[in-house]
Design an enzyme around this catalytic site. Structure first.
Site, PDB file in Angstrom:
ATOM      1  N   VAL A  56      25.607  64.803  11.990  1.00 39.36           N
ATOM      2  CA  VAL A  56      24.985  65.402  13.169  1.00 39.36           C
ATOM      3  C   VAL A  56      26.091  65.917  14.073  1.00 39.36           C
ATOM      4  CG1 VAL A  56      22.891  64.010  13.105  1.00 39.36           C
ATOM      5  CG2 VAL A  56      24.893  63.155  14.325  1.00 39.36           C
ATOM      6  N   SER A  57      25.731  66.857  14.953  1.00 43.33           N
ATOM      7  CA  SER A  57      26.745  67.488  15.795  1.00 43.33           C
ATOM      8  C   SER A  57      26.912  66.827  17.156  1.00 43.33           C
ATOM      9  CB  SER A  57      26.405  68.974  15.987  1.00 43.33           C
ATOM     10  OG  SER A  57      26.416  69.650  14.745  1.00 43.33           O
ATOM     11  N   THR A  58      25.851  66.196  17.670  1.00 41.61           N
ATOM     12  CA  THR A  58      25.919  65.630  19.011  1.00 41.61           C
ATOM     13  C   THR A  58      25.483  64.174  19.012  1.00 41.61           C
ATOM     14  OG1 THR A  58      23.647  66.224  19.611  1.00 41.61           O
ATOM     15  CG2 THR A  58      25.337  67.903  19.934  1.00 41.61           C
TER      16      THR A  58
END
Length: 211
Positions: free
Chosen positions: A11-13
């Site tokens: 995931v990015s965040t």
């Protein structure tokens, strides 16, 4: 030793979790135990081999004959060249690569590499079109503002939120959104998860339509 199956989830965040990715992989029939699931929070713009979790997986866990599962190809990365190099490296080490969003049993195979090149080319084309449409929309917004005699300068907070959310909906990353809108990355992050305003002027001219 029997061949093993691993899952890589990204995931990015920090607001996101990899739980849904793990569930989807298991629902697809891959019984991956928890100790073979590698999950990390890192931007897809970071090359795969520069991510701590992925590098550890490659160097210390995967062995020839093992299979690596990802839910979508973009979990490996957003850059076409980096994704192909990563899959090439895995293939050279005798590791099968499966992306559940592609109809190929092994991306490291000759058939998989051909399909990967085709899908990557289309994805790159679409990203470029998104950037073009976003810029066209911004130019129209500026032109309409001038025609209505609006004062140019830093946009109101509600306008900024709408523009940031539109870029997000179009699939742009936070860094690309900042570049497209001429904003600082900290400003983009502040507006990234806000609720859109139903009265914003931007909503009246967005999204831009193809001519």
């Amino acid at each position: 030793m029997p061949h093993r199956t691993f899952a890589y989830c990204r995931v990015s965040t920090v607001e996101q979790t990899t739980e849904n990715q793990v569930l989807a992989i298991r629902s697809a029939g891959y019984a991956v135990p928890n100790n073979r699931v590698v999950a990390e929070q890192v931007s897809g713009s970071v090359p795969a081999m520069q991510r701590e979790g992925f590098r550890t997986l490659i160097d210390h866990k995967l062995e020839p004959g093992d299979t690596l599962i990802v839910l979508k190809l973009d979990r490996l990365g957003r850059d076409n060249i980096d994704v192909q190099q990563t899959i090439g490296t895995l293939g050279e080490r005798g590791i099968n690569v499966v992306s559940l969003d592609l109809p190929v049993a092994d991306l490291a195979s000759s058939e998989g590499k051909l399909m990967l090149q085709m899908f990557s080319a289309f994805a790159e084309f679409e990203r470029n079109r998104i950037r073009e449409r976003t810029q066209e929309g911004l130019n129209r917004a500026k032109a309409q503002g001038k025609a209505q005699g609006k004062k140019l300068g830093r946009p109101a907070a509600t306008d900024t939120t709408e523009k940031v959310l539109q870029c997000k909906a179009e699939g742009l990353s936070q860094s690309l959104t900042a570049k497209q809108l001429g904003l600082g990355i900290a400003t983009v992050k502040r507006h990234w998860n806000k609720q859109p305003s139903t009265t914003s002027m931007v909503s009246k001219i967005w999204p831009p339509q193809d001519s």
